[in-house]
Design a protein around this motif. Sequence first.
Motif, PDB file in Angstrom:
ATOM      1  N   ILE A 131       1.166  10.333   1.842  1.00  0.00           N
ATOM      2  CA  ILE A 131       1.672   9.134   1.181  1.00  0.00           C
ATOM      3  C   ILE A 131       0.610   8.600   0.233  1.00  0.00           C
ATOM      4  N   ASP A 132       1.015   8.298  -1.008  1.00  0.00           N
ATOM      5  CA  ASP A 132       0.114   7.654  -1.955  1.00  0.00           C
ATOM      6  C   ASP A 132       0.153   6.156  -1.677  1.00  0.00           C
ATOM      7  N   VAL A 133      -0.740   5.708  -0.837  1.00  0.00           N
ATOM      8  CA  VAL A 133      -0.706   4.330  -0.359  1.00  0.00           C
ATOM      9  C   VAL A 133      -0.915   3.343  -1.502  1.00  0.00           C
ATOM     10  N   GLU A 134      -1.830   3.651  -2.395  1.00  0.00           N
ATOM     11  CA  GLU A 134      -2.112   2.747  -3.512  1.00  0.00           C
ATOM     12  C   GLU A 134      -0.894   2.599  -4.413  1.00  0.00           C
ATOM     13  N   GLU A 135      -0.199   3.683  -4.628  1.00  0.00           N
ATOM     14  CA  GLU A 135       0.945   3.677  -5.537  1.00  0.00           C
ATOM     15  C   GLU A 135       2.187   3.072  -4.892  1.00  0.00           C
ATOM     16  N   GLU A 136       2.410   3.329  -3.630  1.00  0.00           N
ATOM     17  CA  GLU A 136       3.669   2.960  -2.997  1.00  0.00           C
ATOM     18  C   GLU A 136       3.632   1.620  -2.256  1.00  0.00           C
ATOM     19  N   SER A 137       2.460   1.030  -2.097  1.00  0.00           N
ATOM     20  CA  SER A 137       2.397  -0.258  -1.418  1.00  0.00           C
ATOM     21  C   SER A 137       2.750  -1.384  -2.383  1.00  0.00           C
ATOM     22  N   VAL A 138       3.327  -2.445  -1.836  1.00  0.00           N
ATOM     23  CA  VAL A 138       3.730  -3.614  -2.611  1.00  0.00           C
ATOM     24  C   VAL A 138       3.059  -4.838  -2.003  1.00  0.00           C
ATOM     25  N   GLU A 139       2.459  -5.660  -2.862  1.00  0.00           N
ATOM     26  CA  GLU A 139       1.775  -6.858  -2.382  1.00  0.00           C
ATOM     27  C   GLU A 139       2.715  -8.056  -2.443  1.00  0.00           C
ATOM     28  N   VAL A 140       2.823  -8.768  -1.318  1.00  0.00           N
ATOM     29  CA  VAL A 140       3.642  -9.965  -1.228  1.00  0.00           C
ATOM     30  C   VAL A 140       2.840 -11.035  -0.494  1.00  0.00           C
ATOM     31  N   ASP A 141       2.551 -12.136  -1.205  1.00  0.00           N
ATOM     32  CA  ASP A 141       1.789 -13.253  -0.621  1.00  0.00           C
ATOM     33  C   ASP A 141       0.462 -12.782  -0.021  1.00  0.00           C
ATOM     34  N   GLY A 142      -0.242 -11.941  -0.747  1.00  0.00           N
ATOM     35  CA  GLY A 142      -1.556 -11.478  -0.310  1.00  0.00           C
ATOM     36  C   GLY A 142      -1.534 -10.389   0.729  1.00  0.00           C
ATOM     37  N   GLU A 143      -0.343  -9.949   1.124  1.00  0.00           N
ATOM     38  CA  GLU A 143      -0.213  -8.892   2.130  1.00  0.00           C
ATOM     39  C   GLU A 143       0.474  -7.688   1.500  1.00  0.00           C
ATOM     40  N   ASN A 144      -0.086  -6.517   1.747  1.00  0.00           N
ATOM     41  CA  ASN A 144       0.507  -5.291   1.228  1.00  0.00           C
ATOM     42  C   ASN A 144       1.426  -4.660   2.262  1.00  0.00           C
ATOM     43  N   LYS A 145       2.544  -4.136   1.778  1.00  0.00           N
ATOM     44  CA  LYS A 145       3.498  -3.460   2.648  1.00  0.00           C
ATOM     45  C   LYS A 145       3.816  -2.099   2.067  1.00  0.00           C
ATOM     46  N   ILE A 146       4.014  -1.167   2.971  1.00  0.00           N
ATOM     47  CA  ILE A 146       4.421   0.157   2.529  1.00  0.00           C
ATOM     48  C   ILE A 146       5.481   0.694   3.490  1.00  0.00           C
ATOM     49  N   ALA A 147       6.595   1.143   2.932  1.00  0.00           N
ATOM     50  CA  ALA A 147       7.671   1.721   3.730  1.00  0.00           C
ATOM     51  C   ALA A 147       7.531   3.234   3.738  1.00  0.00           C
ATOM     52  N   ILE A 148       7.644   3.826   4.904  1.00  0.00           N
ATOM     53  CA  ILE A 148       7.547   5.278   5.042  1.00  0.00           C
ATOM     54  C   ILE A 148       8.980   5.834   5.063  1.00  0.00           C
ATOM     55  N   SER A 149       9.386   6.412   3.958  1.00  0.00           N
ATOM     56  CA  SER A 149      10.764   6.900   3.850  1.00  0.00           C
ATOM     57  C   SER A 149      10.896   8.304   4.444  1.00  0.00           C
ATOM     58  N   ASN A 150      12.126   8.646   4.788  1.00  0.00           N
ATOM     59  CA  ASN A 150      12.460   9.986   5.285  1.00  0.00           C
ATOM     60  C   ASN A 150      11.727  10.361   6.566  1.00  0.00           C
ATOM     61  N   LEU A 151      11.325   9.373   7.335  1.00  0.00           N
ATOM     62  CA  LEU A 151      10.704   9.649   8.630  1.00  0.00           C
ATOM     63  C   LEU A 151      11.806   9.965   9.632  1.00  0.00           C
ATOM     64  N   GLU A 152      11.635  11.037  10.393  1.00  0.00           N
ATOM     65  CA  GLU A 152      12.699  11.508  11.267  1.00  0.00           C
ATOM     66  C   GLU A 152      12.171  11.839  12.663  1.00  0.00           C
ATOM     67  N   ILE A 153      13.091  11.886  13.600  1.00  0.00           N
ATOM     68  CA  ILE A 153      12.735  12.306  14.956  1.00  0.00           C
ATOM     69  C   ILE A 153      12.179  13.733  14.899  1.00  0.00           C
ATOM     70  N   GLY A 154      11.073  13.963  15.570  1.00  0.00           N
ATOM     71  CA  GLY A 154      10.418  15.265  15.549  1.00  0.00           C
ATOM     72  C   GLY A 154       9.253  15.338  14.589  1.00  0.00           C
ATOM     73  N   ASP A 155       9.153  14.343  13.679  1.00  0.00           N
ATOM     74  CA  ASP A 155       8.028  14.312  12.749  1.00  0.00           C
ATOM     75  C   ASP A 155       6.750  13.900  13.465  1.00  0.00           C
ATOM     76  N   ILE A 156       5.646  14.248  12.841  1.00  0.00           N
ATOM     77  CA  ILE A 156       4.332  13.760  13.265  1.00  0.00           C
ATOM     78  C   ILE A 156       3.816  12.836  12.169  1.00  0.00           C
ATOM     79  N   ILE A 157       3.406  11.642  12.551  1.00  0.00           N
ATOM     80  CA  ILE A 157       2.757  10.756  11.587  1.00  0.00           C
ATOM     81  C   ILE A 157       1.271  10.729  11.925  1.00  0.00           C
ATOM     82  N   ASP A 158       0.468  11.004  10.921  1.00  0.00           N
ATOM     83  CA  ASP A 158      -0.992  11.104  11.071  1.00  0.00           C
ATOM     84  C   ASP A 158      -1.603  10.073  10.132  1.00  0.00           C
ATOM     85  N   PHE A 159      -2.269   9.063  10.678  1.00  0.00           N
ATOM     86  CA  PHE A 159      -2.797   7.996   9.816  1.00  0.00           C
ATOM     87  C   PHE A 159      -4.186   7.574  10.286  1.00  0.00           C
ATOM     88  N   TYR A 160      -4.922   6.975   9.338  1.00  0.00           N
ATOM     89  CA  TYR A 160      -6.236   6.438   9.681  1.00  0.00           C
ATOM     90  C   TYR A 160      -6.465   5.121   8.965  1.00  0.00           C
TER      91      TYR A 160
END
Length: 721
Positions: A131-160
């Motif tokens: 995920i391109d976090v810088e590109e896909e995150s949206v700032e609202v009231d000083g807080e950034n949000k990012i939606a992870i699309s197409n996440l499905e059962i059986g997927d592995i999410i790896d984050f740091y």
Amino acid sequence: MKLYSTVLLLFVSISSFGQSKEALEAKDFFWGANDAYKNATEIPEKWTNESAVVLYKNINYDFHKFGKNVTYKTSIRKRIKLLDKAAVEEFSEFKFQKRFRSTKGRITWREKGNNFVGIKIVKPDGKEIEIDVEEESVEVDGENKIAISNLEIGDIIDFYFYRLEPFKSTYAFGFDPVETTLNEEYPIIDYKLFIETENDFFINFNTYNGAPKLKELPTEKRNLRRYELSASDIDKSEYKRWFFPLLELPSYKFQVYFARSGKFEDRAMAFLPEREDIIKTSVSKEEVLDLYENRFRPNGNIGDVKDFFKQKTYENSTEKVTAAYYYMRHYYLTRFVEAIFAREANIMYNPFTNYGIPVFIQNQKQFVRHFTEFLQREKITYDVVVAKKRYDGSIDDLLLENNVNVLIRVNTPTPLYAELFGIHTNINEFSPLIEGTDVYLLSPTKKKIDVIKRGTLPVSTHLDNETKKDITVNLSDDFSAINVSSANHFKGHTKTEQLYERLLFNDYVNEDYAKYGTKNWIEMMRRKKDKARYKKELDALAEKLQTKQEEKFKAAAEADFNLEEFEDYTYTIDATGRYAFDSYFSFTENFSITNALLKKAGPNYIIEIGKLIGGQIDLEEKERSRTADVHVDYARSYNYNIDFVIPEGYTVAGLDKLNKSIDNDTGAFMSTAAVEDNILKIKTSKYYKHNFEPNENWSKMMAFLDEAHQFSNEKILLKKK
């Protein structure tokens, strides 16, 4: 996924910064060529029915310095396999902030810390989507949000999350302590914790309840130290009601302290190891005495307290000590409250000029030194109590100074206890979470504290901590509403939260001014026009706060009765209860309930009378099978007296269901109902008799909890004569 979930408790804010040098270093640190877990995908058969499984959890703390500059890095990586829809939803959104200012060391507005985040999805066929976090995150009231699309059962999410926090420090400094369990809401296959330090960084660390020990790893530099805690096959923990995880689950606690030289080590407010290369795992009572013997020596200008006692007589030392506590609470704290509110509301830039050079007691050290100075001058003996909260383990496991609670035991015929006062605290009131615990007692021979021994704090009973409500209920003439008048009384620990929630500053400061005959903030002003101006502004602030307060109390009452909306809500304070732990804080509420509790049934009416005792605990099926001990905050009782005025021309049926009685070693729920004249009189009592029950008593607790819940669902029938 929400930042404040169990997964991310280590971090307050996170951010992502493109492909800067630091961002690339963070990415390489976790996902680089040395990533030994990039192919981890399989889970044990025993966990295939879980919502999710953590394949790998890695936490890192790095402490380094160069001259006055200190660099503090914290990071976490989690690789999680999602096995159901709930887990997919949990990790489908991240919330974060970007850069932050460090609150550590010497604060400067120039220096900001950076945080970096990386997220990638691994599909069942092995395809990786970063995920391109810088590109896909949206700032609202000083807080950034990012939606992870197409996440499905059986997927592995790896984050740091990788937090880089630089600051300057030339003095001893303690980093925030860490106390946590290995277990979390999902099972973990592999868990690793790393700590890296160098000279001038001191570590207190220990593990509990079967957690693996910390091991030192070899390093390439003599002054560099690296440590590892490694665990595997960790079951999930379903954190249950009245559960103290640090007492039940494998856990660890640690704190790192920064001190550049011997003199700073001596000044450090911590139980430091003898050398940087020693991991301190315990604290002896001698070390407790050594740390506190000078810190808590009696000292302070108490001339104002001496003046207060002139021409006053008391029958005994108990009365005198009690009077001194409440006067100090006012003179060193509450008489400054108006000025504090005036400053926060920007009514006056420096509202404290009225007081000259005031003594404003704001911390435990100041309080202990002032109060013991008074006791010593009055030749009243005392002990300084060093305690530890029940949820944090016994005093024998003391490791971190941050976990210490300090109060004074005054050795009157019946000992009195005094803790650092807040605006509403009472003599003999201290945290219920240290009640009944073993403690250290530090005693002076003259002015020097040089004796330490063991002791145990008393425990308040369910009779000491009472919620009492006297409720009168009438139906409107047209049966469209239920009119309720509730006189509410709270004493002991039950009133503490109520006082802070419900009293405005003018409610209690004016009470103190009247009691002690002292001048208020306005009266201390010299110029008449200033008095008029600032009184008007302070009154306007109080009125504004009161309007907000009434809306809040209406919502709180609705929640207490588990109903959506009240009408014609009014609220009055009857007594503050601020001068004795066993006195009542009392207030009266009046309101009308419409479209609830009352239902027409032909010529009759059904009334959900049981709901007038408020919401009761409804135990879920999974809570009924419990292996952990039961830890409640404090023993307490709830006593309700309900007078229901029976409308003319009607009788009441269904009283047999309102008479209940369960009373055992752990608690009770008892209720009676009878008609006297035209009034249905209902009395209920619910007791939690102890602040702790062993697991084998859980079935007894469930018995009275279930009975109370059943009562809350009971109804009566108003029958037309």
